[in-house]
Enzyme design. Structure first.
Site, PDB file in Angstrom:
ATOM      1  N   ARG A 150     -59.340   8.590 -79.895  1.00 32.70           N
ATOM      2  CA  ARG A 150     -60.518   9.526 -80.724  1.00 32.70           C
ATOM      3  C   ARG A 150     -60.325  11.009 -79.800  1.00 32.70           C
ATOM      4  O   ARG A 150     -60.561  11.431 -80.303  1.00 32.70           O
ATOM      5  CB  ARG A 150     -61.503   8.516 -80.248  1.00 32.70           C
ATOM      6  CG  ARG A 150     -62.137   8.547 -78.418  1.00 32.70           C
ATOM      7  CD  ARG A 150     -63.169   7.530 -78.747  1.00 32.70           C
ATOM      8  NE  ARG A 150     -63.191   7.798 -77.033  1.00 32.70           N
ATOM      9  CZ  ARG A 150     -63.869   7.954 -76.386  1.00 32.70           C
ATOM     10  NH1 ARG A 150     -64.792   9.387 -76.537  1.00 32.70           N
ATOM     11  NH2 ARG A 150     -64.244   7.842 -75.042  1.00 32.70           N
ATOM     12  N   GLU A 186     -66.913  -2.928 -76.089  1.00 36.20           N
ATOM     13  CA  GLU A 186     -66.104  -2.096 -76.483  1.00 36.20           C
ATOM     14  C   GLU A 186     -64.454  -2.178 -76.572  1.00 36.20           C
ATOM     15  O   GLU A 186     -63.704  -1.643 -76.927  1.00 36.20           O
ATOM     16  CB  GLU A 186     -66.402  -0.558 -75.592  1.00 36.20           C
ATOM     17  CG  GLU A 186     -65.505  -0.848 -73.943  1.00 36.20           C
ATOM     18  CD  GLU A 186     -66.462   0.815 -72.682  1.00 36.20           C
ATOM     19  OE1 GLU A 186     -66.464   1.168 -73.356  1.00 36.20           O
ATOM     20  OE2 GLU A 186     -66.897   0.511 -71.696  1.00 36.20           O
ATOM     21  N   ARG A 208     -74.146   2.472 -66.036  1.00 38.92           N
ATOM     22  CA  ARG A 208     -72.901   1.958 -65.510  1.00 38.92           C
ATOM     23  C   ARG A 208     -72.286   2.807 -64.342  1.00 38.92           C
ATOM     24  O   ARG A 208     -71.915   3.614 -63.787  1.00 38.92           O
ATOM     25  CB  ARG A 208     -71.858   3.175 -67.287  1.00 38.92           C
ATOM     26  CG  ARG A 208     -70.615   2.814 -66.844  1.00 38.92           C
ATOM     27  CD  ARG A 208     -70.009   3.189 -68.721  1.00 38.92           C
ATOM     28  NE  ARG A 208     -69.606   4.735 -68.736  1.00 38.92           N
ATOM     29  CZ  ARG A 208     -69.975   5.628 -69.898  1.00 38.92           C
ATOM     30  NH1 ARG A 208     -69.566   5.016 -70.880  1.00 38.92           N
ATOM     31  NH2 ARG A 208     -69.394   6.391 -69.499  1.00 38.92           N
ATOM     32  N   HIS A 256     -65.393  14.072 -74.871  1.00 36.08           N
ATOM     33  CA  HIS A 256     -65.893  14.385 -73.678  1.00 36.08           C
ATOM     34  C   HIS A 256     -66.939  15.230 -73.459  1.00 36.08           C
ATOM     35  O   HIS A 256     -68.308  15.804 -73.250  1.00 36.08           O
ATOM     36  CB  HIS A 256     -66.152  13.791 -72.666  1.00 36.08           C
ATOM     37  CG  HIS A 256     -65.618  12.378 -72.217  1.00 36.08           C
ATOM     38  ND1 HIS A 256     -67.102  11.521 -71.720  1.00 36.08           N
ATOM     39  CD2 HIS A 256     -64.785  11.454 -72.359  1.00 36.08           C
ATOM     40  CE1 HIS A 256     -66.812   9.837 -72.407  1.00 36.08           C
ATOM     41  NE2 HIS A 256     -64.876  10.735 -72.148  1.00 36.08           N
ATOM     42  N   ASN A 269     -67.821   4.501 -79.587  1.00 37.17           N
ATOM     43  CA  ASN A 269     -67.173   5.279 -78.704  1.00 37.17           C
ATOM     44  C   ASN A 269     -65.058   4.461 -79.080  1.00 37.17           C
ATOM     45  O   ASN A 269     -64.578   4.977 -80.086  1.00 37.17           O
ATOM     46  CB  ASN A 269     -66.939   6.680 -77.947  1.00 37.17           C
ATOM     47  CG  ASN A 269     -68.500   6.863 -78.336  1.00 37.17           C
ATOM     48  OD1 ASN A 269     -69.012   7.517 -78.911  1.00 37.17           O
ATOM     49  ND2 ASN A 269     -68.815   8.322 -77.246  1.00 37.17           N
ATOM     50  N   ASP A 270     -65.155   3.862 -77.700  1.00 39.91           N
ATOM     51  CA  ASP A 270     -64.195   3.297 -77.515  1.00 39.91           C
ATOM     52  C   ASP A 270     -64.212   1.573 -78.519  1.00 39.91           C
ATOM     53  O   ASP A 270     -62.335   1.806 -78.963  1.00 39.91           O
ATOM     54  CB  ASP A 270     -64.106   2.263 -76.246  1.00 39.91           C
ATOM     55  CG  ASP A 270     -63.822   4.222 -74.922  1.00 39.91           C
ATOM     56  OD1 ASP A 270     -62.429   4.605 -75.326  1.00 39.91           O
ATOM     57  OD2 ASP A 270     -63.996   3.480 -73.917  1.00 39.91           O
ATOM     58  N   CYS A 276     -75.108   2.402 -77.051  1.00 43.03           N
ATOM     59  CA  CYS A 276     -74.581   3.990 -76.342  1.00 43.03           C
ATOM     60  C   CYS A 276     -73.581   4.554 -77.081  1.00 43.03           C
ATOM     61  O   CYS A 276     -74.096   5.809 -75.714  1.00 43.03           O
ATOM     62  CB  CYS A 276     -75.073   3.328 -74.630  1.00 43.03           C
ATOM     63  SG  CYS A 276     -72.933   2.554 -74.269  1.00 43.03           S
ATOM     64  N   ARG A 287     -74.199   8.170 -67.577  1.00 48.22           N
ATOM     65  CA  ARG A 287     -72.812   7.718 -66.586  1.00 48.22           C
ATOM     66  C   ARG A 287     -72.031   8.524 -65.048  1.00 48.22           C
ATOM     67  O   ARG A 287     -71.892   9.591 -64.870  1.00 48.22           O
ATOM     68  CB  ARG A 287     -71.695   9.148 -67.699  1.00 48.22           C
ATOM     69  CG  ARG A 287     -71.915   8.619 -69.407  1.00 48.22           C
ATOM     70  CD  ARG A 287     -71.275   9.681 -69.963  1.00 48.22           C
ATOM     71  NE  ARG A 287     -71.818   9.012 -71.397  1.00 48.22           N
ATOM     72  CZ  ARG A 287     -72.771  10.405 -72.071  1.00 48.22           C
ATOM     73  NH1 ARG A 287     -73.602  10.868 -71.757  1.00 48.22           N
ATOM     74  NH2 ARG A 287     -72.648   9.990 -73.136  1.00 48.22           N
TER      75      ARG A 287
END
Length: 538
Positions: free
Chosen positions: A461, A427, A329, A188, A450-451, A498, A293
């Site tokens: 990751r 995800e 989200r 992050h 990402n996930d 996203c 977020r």
């Protein structure tokens, strides 16, 4: 001049002094002193300086995040003046004849332990506060910076590693670049660097004595120059100018449509983590916000943000976006984003554990507070709600039932709300495989690459050792994206991306040919991707 190699996670050039980020908790040595009166005076001076710091932070926070979220600084200033706390520190200095740092640290530990043992939840929460104020006092006494204050001038922040809860406290206007010893290109902190459009390096063997030295971060070559020679400075300043010129050329695309040569229109949105990030969205001319977020509202707070604080944040973003879509989200806490006041147990595999929608459905009082705030804010703009980590149709139906319950409550009170689209993040492989069923329940999908990549490839990751085999271009990942798009469209769902892969310009044409409807990226990528979209013929 010294040169160090690292892995670049965002291209660009930064030139400035290094700031060695100090973690809050540090060991405090016990030292014998002779003059207790002088030591008490030193403590009193430090206490006043700490109070002054907190008052400044309070005024700044009121302007940026409102009075509710700023109140923590006011509380901390009051705690520093608490008689019991002050008396304990003075007593330890006088009776044990020890340095003020040790007396403060000991008092902080004792009071924190005392609060933590209490049955009352309010007093339990004060354990964290008393440790915070004690660490601030120790930092002032020892001349250390508390980490959040980066000083008067913009700096290159150097650290072993940075958690999301640490980076959100930093003044973004003072950040030139990040350099860390650990971390991952998918962390992050890396995402924050890309959002802010600043260069960042990971895997650098950092040293504490670099503090305040002049340095250059070359995000193109992945190099860090310490005390650079004049020749290197001249070369890097030229690169900076070239970056600026390229940016100015992109500015010509402001106001242009995101449309291919053969007329296919794409929704090009931006990702944000806070209200302040909206300025970057508008400056880069994004058509909307594809990912807000909301967990950063929780990471920035010392206790659960109440409905009013959340409402004000969502309302402000919706109003500033002036009718453009804002996709929020819902709370995505867990895994690498931990919040102390959630009191979650340690997990062996947190990435696959108690997180995101699982927490929300398990703790409905937290979830309902956020949903009420979102629905109220939807009366002031074009808000959509997106739910993370979905793996079943049953979860979606439970969420929709809660939303309908809240709408009835708002109707009964005469509180207005808008026509809110509801979507989910795709995800997990499970969500992909049943995306045909999920599409019949929601208005849109947003693929969190990402996930999705880490779960599909069974690769953590956050694990730097696996960066060399973490392949977001893996055929399995791309097939999952295609499957999601096809199933969504078949059942009337629009589909976006996203995750960080949405900004990978080597895949932009591929995504458009797959039929993607929306790409949501860090604000700094909007104009470069617009340029590319307008050059593509499908």
């Amino acid at each position: 001049m010294e040169v160090y190699q690292g892995k670049s996670i965002f291209k660009g050039i930064a030139i400035g002094k290094l700031f060695f980020y100090q973690k809050g908790e540090q060991s405090v040595k016990r030292e014998k002193i002779q003059d207790t009166a002088t030591e008490i005076q030193r403590y009193e001076a430090a206490r006043q300086e700490a109070i002054d710091q907190l008052n400044v932070l309070y005024e700044k926070a009121v302007k940026e995040v409102g009075e509710v979220n700023a109140a923590v600084f006011e509380v901390h200033a009051m705690m520093l003046e608490d008689d019991d706390y002050v008396d304990s520190i003075v007593n330890i200095i006088e009776t044990q004849r020890v340095n003020a740092e040790f007396a403060v640290a000991t008092t902080g530990d004792n009071f924190a332990a005392m609060f933590a043992e209490m049955d009352d939840d309010y007093f339990k929460a004060r354990a964290v506060d008393v440790k915070d104020i004690s660490e601030r006092l120790v930092n002032v006494l020892s001349g250390r910076n508390d980490g959040g204050d980066l000083g008067a001038e913009p700096v290159i922040v150097v650290a072993d590693d940075l958690a999301p809860s640490e980076t959100v406290q930093m003044d973004k206007e003072k950040l030139l670049a990040f350099v860390t010893r650990y971390g991952s290109s998918n962390s992050h902190t890396a995402i924050l660097a890309r959002t802010m459009n600043i260069p960042a390096l990971i895997g650098v063997e950092i040293q504490e004595d670099w503090n305040e030295k002049l340095a250059v971060v070359d995000g193109y070559e992945g190099k860090l120059y310490i005390d650079p020679e004049e020749e290197v400075l001249t070369k890097m300043r030229k690169k900076q100018r070239e970056d600026l010129e390229a940016r100015e050329l992109l500015e010509q695309l402001r106001g242009k449509e995101d449309v291919t040569l053969d007329g296919k229109k794409i929704r090009l949105y931006a990702n944000i983590g806070s209200v302040k990030d909206v300025a970057g969205v508008l400056a880069n001319d994004a058509a909307g916000i594809g990912l807000f977020r909301s967990e950063f509202l929780y990471l920035e707070a010392d206790d659960y943000p109440d409905e009013e604080a959340q409402f004000q944040a969502y309302k402000t973003v919706a109003e500033n976006m002036a009718g453009k879509k804002v996709i929020v989200r819902t709370l995505d806490i867990g895994a690498d984003k931990q919040v102390d006041y959630f009191h979650m147990e340690k997990e062996e595999n947190p990435a696959m554990g108690y997180r995101a929608i699982r927490i929300c459905l398990d703790r409905p009082e937290i979830f309902k507070t956020q949903l009420r705030a979102l629905l109220r804010a939807s009366a002031y703009g074009n808000i959509a709600i997106m739910y993370p980590m979905i793996i079943s149709v049953d979860e979606v139906r439970k969420i929709k039932a809660i939303v309908e319950e809240i709408k009835r409550e708002l109707d009964a009170k005469g509180i207005c709300y808008g026509d809110v689209e509801q979507g989910i993040m795709i995800e997990t492989p499970a969500a992909v495989m049943i995306s045909d069923l999920l599409a019949q329940e929601v208005d849109f999908f947003s693929i969190g690459t990402n996930d999705l990549t880490q779960y599909t490839l069974a690769i953590d990751r956050q694990n730097m050792k696996l960066d060399n085999i973490y392949d977001a271009h893996h055929p399995a990942v791309l097939r999952m994206i295609q499957t999601t798009i096809d199933n969504g469209h078949q059942h009337g769902c629009w589909v976006g991306i996203c995750g960080e892969l949405g900004a990978d310009m080597t895949l932009t044409e591929t995504f458009l040919k797959m039929g993607i409807d929306e790409l949501s990226v860090s604000p700094s990528f909007v104009l470069p991707i617009r340029k590319l979209i307008r050059q593509i013929r499908l």
